[in-house]
Design an enzyme around this catalytic site. Structure first.
Site, PDB file in Angstrom:
ATOM      1  N   LEU A  35     -32.350  52.631  59.714  1.00  0.00           N
ATOM      2  CA  LEU A  35     -32.645  52.829  58.289  1.00  0.00           C
ATOM      3  C   LEU A  35     -31.415  52.632  57.413  1.00  0.00           C
ATOM      4  O   LEU A  35     -30.900  53.578  56.806  1.00  0.00           O
ATOM      5  CB  LEU A  35     -33.280  54.211  58.033  1.00  0.00           C
ATOM      6  CG  LEU A  35     -34.607  54.480  58.742  1.00  0.00           C
ATOM      7  CD1 LEU A  35     -35.126  55.870  58.396  1.00  0.00           C
ATOM      8  CD2 LEU A  35     -35.654  53.444  58.382  1.00  0.00           C
ATOM      9  N   ILE A  60     -28.750  49.867  66.781  1.00  0.00           N
ATOM     10  CA  ILE A  60     -28.673  48.991  67.965  1.00  0.00           C
ATOM     11  C   ILE A  60     -27.225  48.854  68.453  1.00  0.00           C
ATOM     12  O   ILE A  60     -26.988  48.368  69.546  1.00  0.00           O
ATOM     13  CB  ILE A  60     -29.275  47.582  67.713  1.00  0.00           C
ATOM     14  CG1 ILE A  60     -28.548  46.831  66.580  1.00  0.00           C
ATOM     15  CG2 ILE A  60     -30.766  47.672  67.440  1.00  0.00           C
ATOM     16  CD1 ILE A  60     -28.888  45.347  66.510  1.00  0.00           C
ATOM     17  N   THR A 100     -23.411  44.726  63.446  1.00  0.00           N
ATOM     18  CA  THR A 100     -24.850  44.817  63.742  1.00  0.00           C
ATOM     19  C   THR A 100     -25.365  43.535  64.389  1.00  0.00           C
ATOM     20  O   THR A 100     -26.007  43.569  65.440  1.00  0.00           O
ATOM     21  CB  THR A 100     -25.638  45.106  62.450  1.00  0.00           C
ATOM     22  OG1 THR A 100     -25.317  46.425  62.020  1.00  0.00           O
ATOM     23  CG2 THR A 100     -27.137  45.009  62.678  1.00  0.00           C
ATOM     24  N   THR A 125     -32.460  32.476  62.503  1.00  0.00           N
ATOM     25  CA  THR A 125     -32.703  31.868  61.189  1.00  0.00           C
ATOM     26  C   THR A 125     -32.318  30.387  61.166  1.00  0.00           C
ATOM     27  O   THR A 125     -31.412  29.972  61.898  1.00  0.00           O
ATOM     28  CB  THR A 125     -31.881  32.629  60.113  1.00  0.00           C
ATOM     29  OG1 THR A 125     -31.788  31.830  58.941  1.00  0.00           O
ATOM     30  CG2 THR A 125     -30.455  32.905  60.568  1.00  0.00           C
ATOM     31  N   ASP A 126     -32.967  29.641  60.286  1.00  0.00           N
ATOM     32  CA  ASP A 126     -32.593  28.224  60.131  1.00  0.00           C
ATOM     33  C   ASP A 126     -31.202  28.080  59.514  1.00  0.00           C
ATOM     34  O   ASP A 126     -30.615  26.993  59.539  1.00  0.00           O
ATOM     35  CB  ASP A 126     -33.633  27.468  59.290  1.00  0.00           C
ATOM     36  CG  ASP A 126     -33.836  28.022  57.891  1.00  0.00           C
ATOM     37  OD1 ASP A 126     -33.233  29.064  57.552  1.00  0.00           O
ATOM     38  OD2 ASP A 126     -34.607  27.408  57.126  1.00  0.00           O
ATOM     39  N   GLU A 127     -30.677  29.194  58.964  1.00  0.00           N
ATOM     40  CA  GLU A 127     -29.359  29.112  58.317  1.00  0.00           C
ATOM     41  C   GLU A 127     -28.245  28.809  59.324  1.00  0.00           C
ATOM     42  O   GLU A 127     -27.144  28.424  58.926  1.00  0.00           O
ATOM     43  CB  GLU A 127     -29.051  30.399  57.549  1.00  0.00           C
ATOM     44  CG  GLU A 127     -30.045  30.627  56.433  1.00  0.00           C
ATOM     45  CD  GLU A 127     -29.601  31.678  55.419  1.00  0.00           C
ATOM     46  OE1 GLU A 127     -28.401  31.834  55.198  1.00  0.00           O
ATOM     47  OE2 GLU A 127     -30.500  32.330  54.861  1.00  0.00           O
ATOM     48  N   TYR A 153     -23.000  35.743  57.009  1.00  0.00           N
ATOM     49  CA  TYR A 153     -24.321  36.096  57.575  1.00  0.00           C
ATOM     50  C   TYR A 153     -24.756  35.072  58.618  1.00  0.00           C
ATOM     51  O   TYR A 153     -25.053  35.422  59.767  1.00  0.00           O
ATOM     52  CB  TYR A 153     -25.377  36.179  56.461  1.00  0.00           C
ATOM     53  CG  TYR A 153     -26.806  36.138  56.980  1.00  0.00           C
ATOM     54  CD1 TYR A 153     -27.333  37.202  57.708  1.00  0.00           C
ATOM     55  CD2 TYR A 153     -27.620  35.010  56.767  1.00  0.00           C
ATOM     56  CE1 TYR A 153     -28.637  37.150  58.201  1.00  0.00           C
ATOM     57  CE2 TYR A 153     -28.913  34.961  57.259  1.00  0.00           C
ATOM     58  CZ  TYR A 153     -29.413  36.035  57.973  1.00  0.00           C
ATOM     59  OH  TYR A 153     -30.697  35.970  58.482  1.00  0.00           O
ATOM     60  N   SER A 156     -22.720  35.087  61.754  1.00  0.00           N
ATOM     61  CA  SER A 156     -22.991  36.210  62.660  1.00  0.00           C
ATOM     62  C   SER A 156     -24.297  35.968  63.423  1.00  0.00           C
ATOM     63  O   SER A 156     -24.404  36.280  64.609  1.00  0.00           O
ATOM     64  CB  SER A 156     -23.037  37.541  61.898  1.00  0.00           C
ATOM     65  OG  SER A 156     -24.164  37.596  61.045  1.00  0.00           O
ATOM     66  N   LYS A 157     -25.286  35.387  62.758  1.00  0.00           N
ATOM     67  CA  LYS A 157     -26.557  35.100  63.438  1.00  0.00           C
ATOM     68  C   LYS A 157     -26.356  34.000  64.488  1.00  0.00           C
ATOM     69  O   LYS A 157     -26.923  34.059  65.586  1.00  0.00           O
ATOM     70  CB  LYS A 157     -27.629  34.673  62.429  1.00  0.00           C
ATOM     71  CG  LYS A 157     -28.077  35.744  61.457  1.00  0.00           C
ATOM     72  CD  LYS A 157     -28.784  36.917  62.105  1.00  0.00           C
ATOM     73  CE  LYS A 157     -30.156  36.575  62.631  1.00  0.00           C
ATOM     74  NZ  LYS A 157     -30.833  37.769  63.209  1.00  0.00           N
ATOM     75  N   VAL A 209     -30.988  33.288  38.071  1.00  0.00           N
ATOM     76  CA  VAL A 209     -31.119  32.159  39.009  1.00  0.00           C
ATOM     77  C   VAL A 209     -29.718  31.582  39.251  1.00  0.00           C
ATOM     78  O   VAL A 209     -28.992  31.290  38.294  1.00  0.00           O
ATOM     79  CB  VAL A 209     -32.055  31.081  38.413  1.00  0.00           C
ATOM     80  CG1 VAL A 209     -32.059  29.826  39.274  1.00  0.00           C
ATOM     81  CG2 VAL A 209     -33.466  31.637  38.273  1.00  0.00           C
TER      82      VAL A 209
HETATM   83  N1  LIG Z   1     -36.086  37.253  55.573  1.00  0.00           N
HETATM   84  C1  LIG Z   1     -36.079  35.987  55.968  1.00  0.00           C
HETATM   85  O1  LIG Z   1     -36.475  35.100  55.202  1.00  0.00           O
HETATM   86  C2  LIG Z   1     -35.605  35.623  57.357  1.00  0.00           C
HETATM   87  C3  LIG Z   1     -35.740  34.299  57.778  1.00  0.00           C
HETATM   88  C4  LIG Z   1     -35.355  33.968  59.093  1.00  0.00           C
HETATM   89  C5  LIG Z   1     -34.840  34.944  59.911  1.00  0.00           C
HETATM   90  N2  LIG Z   1     -34.697  36.226  59.476  1.00  0.00           N
HETATM   91  C6  LIG Z   1     -34.189  37.233  60.416  1.00  0.00           C
HETATM   92  O2  LIG Z   1     -35.235  38.148  60.637  1.00  0.00           O
HETATM   93  C7  LIG Z   1     -34.730  39.453  60.877  1.00  0.00           C
HETATM   94  C8  LIG Z   1     -35.377  40.437  59.933  1.00  0.00           C
HETATM   95  O3  LIG Z   1     -35.105  40.032  58.589  1.00  0.00           O
HETATM   96  P1  LIG Z   1     -35.657  40.883  57.350  1.00  0.00           P
HETATM   97  O4  LIG Z   1     -35.692  39.970  56.193  1.00  0.00           O
HETATM   98  O5  LIG Z   1     -36.873  41.609  57.764  1.00  0.00           O
HETATM   99  O6  LIG Z   1     -34.451  41.916  57.165  1.00  0.00           O
HETATM  100  P2  LIG Z   1     -34.404  43.293  56.384  1.00  0.00           P
HETATM  101  O7  LIG Z   1     -33.032  43.365  55.810  1.00  0.00           O
HETATM  102  O8  LIG Z   1     -35.576  43.455  55.486  1.00  0.00           O
HETATM  103  O9  LIG Z   1     -34.559  44.396  57.531  1.00  0.00           O
HETATM  104  C9  LIG Z   1     -33.577  44.638  58.486  1.00  0.00           C
HETATM  105  C10 LIG Z   1     -33.920  45.935  59.197  1.00  0.00           C
HETATM  106  O10 LIG Z   1     -32.934  46.138  60.224  1.00  0.00           O
HETATM  107  C11 LIG Z   1     -32.505  47.490  60.174  1.00  0.00           C
HETATM  108  N3  LIG Z   1     -31.129  47.558  60.704  1.00  0.00           N
HETATM  109  C12 LIG Z   1     -30.002  47.044  60.150  1.00  0.00           C
HETATM  110  N4  LIG Z   1     -28.950  47.333  60.919  1.00  0.00           N
HETATM  111  C13 LIG Z   1     -29.414  48.018  61.989  1.00  0.00           C
HETATM  112  C14 LIG Z   1     -28.804  48.589  63.132  1.00  0.00           C
HETATM  113  N5  LIG Z   1     -27.478  48.521  63.330  1.00  0.00           N
HETATM  114  N6  LIG Z   1     -29.585  49.224  64.028  1.00  0.00           N
HETATM  115  C15 LIG Z   1     -30.920  49.328  63.846  1.00  0.00           C
HETATM  116  N7  LIG Z   1     -31.559  48.822  62.771  1.00  0.00           N
HETATM  117  C16 LIG Z   1     -30.806  48.180  61.852  1.00  0.00           C
HETATM  118  C17 LIG Z   1     -32.583  47.878  58.701  1.00  0.00           C
HETATM  119  O11 LIG Z   1     -32.630  49.283  58.533  1.00  0.00           O
HETATM  120  C18 LIG Z   1     -33.860  47.164  58.284  1.00  0.00           C
HETATM  121  O12 LIG Z   1     -34.992  47.986  58.523  1.00  0.00           O
HETATM  122  C19 LIG Z   1     -33.221  39.343  60.701  1.00  0.00           C
HETATM  123  O13 LIG Z   1     -32.639  39.241  61.979  1.00  0.00           O
HETATM  124  C20 LIG Z   1     -33.022  38.056  59.921  1.00  0.00           C
HETATM  125  O14 LIG Z   1     -31.792  37.466  60.248  1.00  0.00           O
HETATM  126  C21 LIG Z   1     -35.062  36.579  58.209  1.00  0.00           C
END
Ligand SMILES: NC(=O)c1ccc[n+]([C@@H]2O[C@H](COP(=O)([O-])OP(=O)(O)OC[C@H]3O[C@@H](n4cnc5c(N)ncnc54)[C@H](O)[C@@H]3O)[C@@H](O)[C@H]2O)c1
Length: 339
Positions: A35, A60, A100, A125-127, A153, A156-157, A209
């Site tokens: 959280l 985690i 993280t 992610t595609d990034e 970001y 790290s991914k 924007v």
């Molecule tokens: N949002 C997008 O468009 C998108 C696109 C491609 C990939 N992703 C990937 O999908 C995943 C989820 O993205 P999202 O947009 O839902 O993110 P988000 O920021 O909405 O949610 C991240 C969640 O991870 C939890 N969290 C963060 N650090 C933590 C830790 N150390 N231990 C446990 N929980 C932890 C946070 O509390 C939160 O609930 C990410 O890995 C992101 O890189 C997101």
């Protein structure tokens, strides 16, 4: 089947939990989430009373807590959504992203090695592919596109992805990775483009924007992403990367104009602000592999998905108003000034 879903109190993780509990009523889903500012327990209210659901508030990165959870739950699978996910915040403070997104991923995989697992899935992610030029609409990211990151970001991914593939090769860990384009839909944190614009427009506030708004993203409705991950963890090949995207490229400025139109708000609310440092120009996914191997196709057209999303924000004002009236206000003012 016991599945640990990390980051399940965030945007995509929560939508994935709803999808899984609905589709597989006999599965047990354990959400592990510490959280952060981006995680909201209220988001999981619809499943809190489900006897097949458990929420555990731990990080985690906490090895002891993660190992304890594995001993208690004997998971068959781990799906790792937990991450620091906002590019702008990674530019301000990269360290928490490294902890993280990289160390946390390693801790989860160490637990999988120690206790055994049928599948570890990394939500990426595609990034990680960097960006494509605007004047080459013929180019798309495939799974073979070299990693070439732009922000702390995405770096790290990408680091986490490399570790995941290394754990597969070195230790034989049964892993898979999905690399998805930009998602939109319910429970999206209001710092991200679409919910930020909806929330500001509803409050008649300026719509900030970046640059000229020319940056292109490949938008996918969150449920389509959840279905893709469901397919990959059940039927995808171990050790493989799958790109997920809907061939739905749109300029940021066009998205903002659509939101204005849908909400009946004037485009004069649009304010151009200083561009993000290192801002990627265009992301575009080639989803041929997941389509050919697993039969995945996006089901929600953008025109429908954006209407559903806007309606969700209209129906759930309390959810996002609580967020934007809290600590987030300080972040917003730092980013966009007192707009
Ligand atoms: N949002 C997008 O468009 C998108 C696109 C491609 C990939 N992703 C990937 O999908 C995943 C989820 O993205 P999202 O947009 O839902 O993110 P988000 O920021 O909405 O949610 C991240 C969640 O991870 C939890 N969290 C963060 N650090 C933590 C830790 N150390 N231990 C446990 N929980 C932890 C946070 O509390 C939160 O609930 C990410 O890995 C992101 O890189 C997101």
């Amino acid at each position: 089947m016991n599945i640990i879903v990390t980051g399940g109190a965030g945007f995509i993780g929560s939508n994935f939990i709803f999808h899984m509990l609905k589709k597989y009523p006999d599965y047990r889903i354990i959400c592990l989430d510490c959280l952060t500012y981006a995680g909201n327990l209220s988001t999981l209210a619809p499943v809190m009373d489900n006897p097949n659901f458990r929420f555990v508030k731990e990080s985690i990165t906490d090895r002891e807590a993660v190992y304890k959870l594995f001993e208690e739950e004997h998971p068959d699978m781990v799906v790792n959504f937990a991450a620091e996910s906002h590019v702008d915040r990674s530019i301000e403070n990269p360290e928490v992203f490294l902890n993280t997104n990289i160390i946390g991923t390693a801790v989860l995989m160490d637990a999988c090695r120690k206790y055994g697992i049928k599948r570890y899935h990394q939500v990426s992610t595609d990034e990680v592919y960097g960006d494509l030029p605007l004047d080459r609409p013929d180019l798309f990211f495939t799974e073979e596109t070299p990693i070439h990151t732009s922000s702390p970001y995405s770096s790290s991914k990408a680091s986490a992805d490399l570790l995941v593939l290394a754990y597969h090769r070195t230790y034989g860990l049964p892993v898979s990775i999905s690399r998805c384009s930009n998602n939109y839909g319910p429970y999206h944190f209001p710092e991200k483009l679409i919910p930020l614009m909806i929330a500001n427009a509803l409050n008649d506030k300026p719509l900030p924007v970046y640059g000229k708004g020319e940056n292109v993203r490949d938008w996918l409705y969150v449920e389509d992403h959840c279905r893709a991950i469901d397919l990959i963890i059940h039927k995808g090949r171990v050790g493989e990367v799958y790109n997920v995207g809907g061939h739905n490229e749109m300029k940021n400025i066009d998205i903002v104009k659509i939101i204005c139109k849908e909400l009946g708000k004037p485009e004069s609310l649009i304010t151009y602000v200083t561009d993000r440092k290192g801002h990627d120009m265009r992301y575009a996914i080639d989803p041929t592999k997941i389509h050919n191997e697993l039969g995945w196709l996006p089901e929600t057209k953008f025109a429908d998905g954006i209407k559903k999303t806007i309606q969700w924000y209209l129906d759930n004002k309390e959810w996002w108003e609580t967020i934007i009236s809290g600590e987030y206000q300080n972040y917003y003012e730092k980013m966009y000034g007192n707009r």
